[in-house]
Structures are given as structure tokens and as C-alpha cells.
Design a protein around this motif. Structure first.
Motif, short mmCIF file in Angstrom:
data_model
loop_
_atom_site.label_atom_id
_atom_site.label_comp_id
_atom_site.label_asym_id
_atom_site.label_seq_id
_atom_site.Cartn_x
_atom_site.Cartn_y
_atom_site.Cartn_z
N LEU A 216 0.85 -1.18 0.00
CA LEU A 216 0.00 0.00 0.00
C LEU A 216 0.89 1.24 0.00
O LEU A 216 1.88 1.31 0.74
N ASP A 217 0.55 2.22 -0.82
CA ASP A 217 1.32 3.46 -0.86
C ASP A 217 1.31 4.13 0.52
O ASP A 217 0.27 4.19 1.18
N ASP A 218 2.44 4.64 0.92
CA ASP A 218 2.55 5.27 2.24
C ASP A 218 1.57 6.42 2.42
O ASP A 218 1.03 6.61 3.53
N GLU B 104 0.73 -6.01 4.23
CA GLU B 104 -0.43 -6.35 5.05
C GLU B 104 -1.48 -5.25 4.97
O GLU B 104 -2.69 -5.53 4.97
N ALA B 105 -1.04 -4.01 4.89
CA ALA B 105 -1.97 -2.89 4.78
C ALA B 105 -2.80 -2.99 3.50
O ALA B 105 -3.98 -2.62 3.49
N SER C 25 -5.54 7.32 5.55
CA SER C 25 -6.96 7.25 5.22
C SER C 25 -7.50 5.82 5.30
O SER C 25 -8.69 5.62 5.56
N ILE C 26 -6.64 4.82 5.10
CA ILE C 26 -7.08 3.43 5.10
C ILE C 26 -7.02 2.80 6.48
O ILE C 26 -7.94 2.09 6.91
N LEU C 27 -5.91 3.05 7.20
CA LEU C 27 -5.66 2.36 8.46
C LEU C 27 -6.09 3.18 9.67
O LEU C 27 -5.83 4.38 9.74
N ARG C 28 -6.70 2.52 10.62
CA ARG C 28 -7.00 3.13 11.91
C ARG C 28 -5.74 3.06 12.78
O ARG C 28 -4.80 2.31 12.50
#
Length: 205
Positions: free
Chosen positions: A114-116, A134-135, A121-124
Motif C-alpha cells: 500500500l502506498d505510504d 499487510e496494509a 486514510s485506510i488504516l486506523r
């Protein structure tokens, strides 16, 4: 060429019995049925038509006749009465599943980091420990869970509404906020697999 037979085989291993499955290659040309219209660039139209072709193959597998699957006002597919389904695609693979369950969500993503710049916005915060690869799987799982719940809630929400935990071949997506009819803390359970360099995630209500 993508191995659509392999995709079907892997999907059958993680999607519950009773669902018809169909695949298609978005790089091929598929006819549109009357009532199926979409606007956009040629690639977007090709992906849309491949998705409908895969969905019709899934209907045929259920013993039903192929038919048009138009787009609703919310841009979601309008499934035949009594059925729920999901369509997902990348540039080379397209998968559809249709059945008589309460809701199903599919998502295919390239199994790349996943792009840094997307992590916030994706991960809590509780998901910040995930590696970049994994992200990407968390992103895939959240997409599948969102599609599954939408059949019941018809509500839009962002990635922060769900918190995902991963296990070997399985995931749990937990609602952080209430999204009726799902209460805060409600969980959606799903499965995932790695197929030909793609993550495939499936959530079923």
C-alpha cells in the motif's frame, strides 16, 4: 493471459456453497445487454462489461438465464429479485458471485505494498502496525466487508468505520461506529487468499 480457471478454483475454496461464480478478462470484448449503460474512458467501460459478463456466467451456474444487470441510482448493480451478488476486477481479472444470501462482498487487489500516502486514510490507529503489504490486504478486506454490508445498510462510509484483524486465510471487520442495522462493535467475518499475485477477499452476511 490471466488464469481464470485458477481464480475460479481459489474463489470456490473461500466462498460458501450456494453461490454461482463467473469470471472474465477485462482486456477482452464483451457485448452489453439492453439497459446496461456506463459512461467513462474505454478501460472503465471494458471493466464494466467484463463484470457484467462474469455476473451472467454466475447466473448461468445457478441454473438461471443470463440477463441484463443495470446500474442503480447509487451506482450499485441491480440484482435479479431474491438474489445478492458482488463484482470485482483488476486490469486483468474479473470475478462475480451471486446467490440467495443476505449479502456478499468480493474484492481483488494487486498484492503489492500500500502506498505510504494512503495509510492515514485506510488504516486506523490500531492498524498502524501492519506492514505495507499487510496494509494492502487490510484495504482489500475492508472493501469486501463494505460491499457485503451495503446490501443491508445502503449507507456510504469511509475506511475508518471498520477495524480489521487478520489471521491465516481469515479476517474480521469490526464496526467502530453504528451503521444501521449494524451496531458499533458488530463484526463481519471473511476469508482471503493470494491468487496469481492478487489478494482476493470475501465477506458474506
Amino acid at each position: 493471459m490471466p488464469d481464470l480457471n485458477h481464480l475460479t478454483s481459489v474463489a470456490r475454496g473461500i466462498i460458501p456453497a450456494g453461490y454461482g461464480l463467473g469470471t472474465a478478462d477485462p482486456r477482452q470484448t464483451y457485448p452489453a445487454f439492453p439497459g446496461e449503460t456506463v459512461q467513462g474512458i474505454p478501460r472503465r467501460i471494458a471493466e464494466f462489461r467484463a463484470g457484467r459478463a462474469a455476473a451472467r456466467a454466475a447466473l448461468v451456474e445457478l441454473g438461471l438465464p443470463p440477463r441484463a444487470i443495470p446500474v442503480g441510482a447509487d451506482r450499485a448493480p441491480i440484482w435479479p429479485l431474491g438474489l445478492q451478488g458482488s463484482i470485482t476486477h483488476t486490469e486483468t481479472l474479473c470475478l462475480a458471485a451471486i446467490g440467495r444470501g443476505m449479502g456478499i462482498g468480493l474484492d481483488l487487489e494487486l498484492a503489492t505494498p500500500l502506498d505510504d500516502d494512503l495509510r492515514p486514510s485506510i488504516l486506523r490507529p490500531e492498524e498502524a502496525h501492519f506492514s505495507a503489504i499487510e496494509a494492502k490486504l487490510v484495504f482489500c478486506a475492508k472493501e469486501a466487508a463494505y460491499k457485503a454490508q451495503y446490501a443491508r445498510s445502503r449507507q456510504l462510509f469511509d475506511f475508518q468505520t471498520l477495524a480489521v484483524t487478520l489471521d491465516q486465510g481469515q479476517f474480521v471487520a469490526r464496526f467502530i461506529d453504528e451503521v444501521l442495522p449494524f451496531s458499533a462493535g458488530a463484526e463481519l467475518h471473511g476469508r482471503w487468499a493470494d491468487v496469481d499475485g492478487h489478494f482476493l477477499a470475501v465477506a458474506v452476511l
